[in-house]
Design a protein around this motif. Structure first.
Motif, PDB file in Angstrom:
ATOM      1  N   ASP A 349     -26.445 -11.662  94.806  1.00 18.49           N
ATOM      2  CA  ASP A 349     -25.828 -12.035  93.540  1.00 18.49           C
ATOM      3  C   ASP A 349     -26.226 -13.441  93.139  1.00 18.49           C
ATOM      4  N   SER A 350     -26.299 -14.343  94.107  1.00 19.63           N
ATOM      5  CA  SER A 350     -26.712 -15.710  93.811  1.00 19.63           C
ATOM      6  C   SER A 350     -28.166 -15.743  93.337  1.00 19.63           C
ATOM      7  N   GLU A 352     -29.744 -13.386  91.840  1.00 22.82           N
ATOM      8  CA  GLU A 352     -29.812 -12.814  90.492  1.00 22.82           C
ATOM      9  C   GLU A 352     -29.248 -13.776  89.453  1.00 22.82           C
ATOM     10  N   LYS A 353     -28.122 -14.402  89.734  1.00 25.83           N
ATOM     11  CA  LYS A 353     -27.509 -15.328  88.777  1.00 25.83           C
ATOM     12  C   LYS A 353     -28.405 -16.521  88.490  1.00 25.83           C
ATOM     13  N   ASN A 354     -29.244 -16.875  89.457  1.00 23.79           N
ATOM     14  CA  ASN A 354     -30.146 -18.012  89.268  1.00 23.79           C
ATOM     15  C   ASN A 354     -31.536 -17.601  88.804  1.00 23.79           C
TER      16      ASN A 354
END
Length: 509
Positions: A349-350, A352-354
């Motif tokens: 998730d990190s 993807e968010k970045n």
């Protein structure tokens, strides 16, 4: 260890006790090597030993192994996958809805008893083979130690099991009875005590990596004692493994904690100084979908990878997988600020968010994947089915595990645990390796440290059961006290036999 054995021993399928194992002995007459014609030479004895290791490292054709089963049974991980029935054997363990016909118990039972069968046959034949006495003692020790390992798993998983130390007459195969767990533990202890003197202190990794040593057998014996609450005896065995100076190299066996925690999980670091016993995998077996479980590759490497993974510049080179064994949000919060976080958890998730990578959200997705065993593009097999041939080995036992277990055994036997004590030095050597300050040796701290250090390596569920914490910690998953500490005996082993189901699953045993 080599997984595809180049010979076969022909004997009635009933000798393996379980109908589910019969397929392992189905071979064509042209390929048969009759039992009476085998076990004549040292080379054949060695091949027979290797065949026992074959069962030690055996994986299910359903793309899982013992580690995967234990991981999804724990509070730290969900099964995940593509949906609620994807690898259903794992799904029913995750929510504790398994029964005698549904779940991974046939795999566990068959793996264990097939290995025991092979060990029993070799032990019954080896005295008749003319060979060097030291080599014979070693092969005998390996067979007994492996038999002990199989029985240790079986008695923990199923409690009331048959105890076989020799081949069973086909006429008696359906009359085999179970014995009390204490009788199984007695044989396990006897096998290991008798095995240890004949085993080598070390082996040459290049040619014999993965084979048992004295230290490995002593570590197993320590675990066996600890499981039964024999804490002083457990501590004694672990001390032989851990050495006289915690944190320093064991001068007898060469064991030492690796300096960098993340190095434990690099494919190139097979048989490192922290490895006591590991299951060997290879990317050279050409394993295919026709018999995925027979592949020498590590199947965990493919099932834990994120689905539909699309990396951008600077992203990790994860090989897109099937999104199993996801860490829970609660576990991620628990490990988040520990130095072992990044080597343990792949935070998709990190990424993807970045804007570093994208992936498909599978079943029970949390975004937190098992970094320790995700397959890497750099480790792709040169030939064969890529998904089934990743070469990362799996630890059965490593030194940080035995450090923490000895500290636990010392604490529980009322030994000194304050600053400067052996228990204190052992426990805090594991923390010091990742840059953490010392803390007192308490049961709560030991439980926390084992959870952080060994996450995703198949220890947590068995730890919770041993500590009597499973019913509380796993209640949210549907765990029922007095039932789910063990697995149901497979239905196929009950039909037309005298084997009885455990009372936890509606039986009478």
């Amino acid at each position: 260890m080599k997984r595809k054995i180049t010979y076969a021993i022909v004997i009635l399928a009933g000798l393996q006790l379980m109908a589910g194992c019969r397929k392992y002995l189905d071979i064509s007459p042209q390929e048969r090597v009759l039992l009476d014609n085998y076990y004549k030479t040292p080379a054949e004895a060695n091949a027979a030993v290797i065949s026992i290791y074959d069962r030690f490292g055996f994986q299910s054709g359903g793309l899982y192994d013992k580690v995967a089963i234990m991981d999804v049974a724990s509070d730290d991980q969900f099964t995940g996958g593509g949906g609620p029935s994807d690898i259903n054997d794992l799904q029913v363990v995750n929510n504790f809805t398994l029964n005698s016909t549904t779940g991974p118990q046939s795999y566990l039972w068959n793996k264990g008893y097939a290995g025991i069968f092979r060990a029993n046959v070799l032990l019954s034949k080896i005295d008749g083979i003319t060979m060097d006495a030291t080599v014979k003692a070693r092969y005998t020790g390996e067979a007994k130690a492996l038999r002990a390992i199989f029985y240790f798993d079986l008695v923990r998983f199923f409690k009331n099991i048959p105890l076989l130390t020799s081949a069973v007459d086909p006429k008696e195969i359906y009359n085999v009875l179970q014995v009390a767990p204490a009788d199984v533990y007695a044989l396990i202890e006897k096998d290991l005590v008798e095995a240890i003197p004949g085993l080598p202190n070390t082996v040459v990794a290049r040619t014999e990596g993965g084979r048992l040593t004295k230290g490995a057998a002593q570590a197993v014996l320590g675990k066996v004692y600890l499981q039964q609450g024999k804490n002083a005896q457990a501590a004694e065995q672990f001390a032989l493994v851990n050495g006289t100076s915690p944190g320093q190299i064991n001068p007898v066996y060469g064991y030492k904690l690796l300096t960098n925690y993340s190095d434990l999980f690099k494919v190139a670091n097979k048989f490192n100084s922290e490895s006591i016993l590991e299951i060997v995998h290879s990317n050279a077996s050409n394993g295919g979908w026709g018999d995925a479980g027979a592949s020498e590759g590590n199947l965990l490497n493919i099932i834990v990878g994120p689905r539909g993974y699309k990396p951008g510049p600077g992203a990790p080179d994860y090989y897109s997988g099937y999104s199993f064994l996801l860490f829970t949000k609660e576990f991620f919060d628990f490990i988040h600020f520990d130095p072992r976080n990044k080597p343990t958890v792949a935070n998709l998730d990190s990424l993807e968010k970045n804007g570093i990578a994208t992936y498909e959200k599978g079943y029970q997705n949390t975004g937190y994947f098992l970094e320790k065993t995700i397959g890497r593009v750099a480790d792709k097999a040169p030939t064969g089915q890529t998904e089934l041939n990743f070469p990362q080995d799996s630890y059965e036992i490593r030194l940080a595990d035995t450090y923490l277990l000895e500290a636990e055994a010392l604490l529980n036997s009322n030994a000194a645990v304050g600053p400067g004590s052996r228990a204190y030095l052992l426990f805090n050597a594991v923390r010091a390796r990742v840059g953490l300050n010392p803390v007192p040796v308490t049961m709560d701290n030991i439980m926390k440290e084992r959870r952080l250090e060994l996450a995703g390596e198949g220890h947590r569920f068995l730890d919770l059961v041993r500590w009597g914490k499973a019913s509380t910690v796993l209640a949210y998953k549907g765990f029922k006290a007095g039932r789910n500490e063990i697995f149901p005996i497979p239905q196929g082993e009950l039909s037309n036999t005298k084997i009885e189901q455990n009372k936890e699953y509606g039986g009478t045993k």
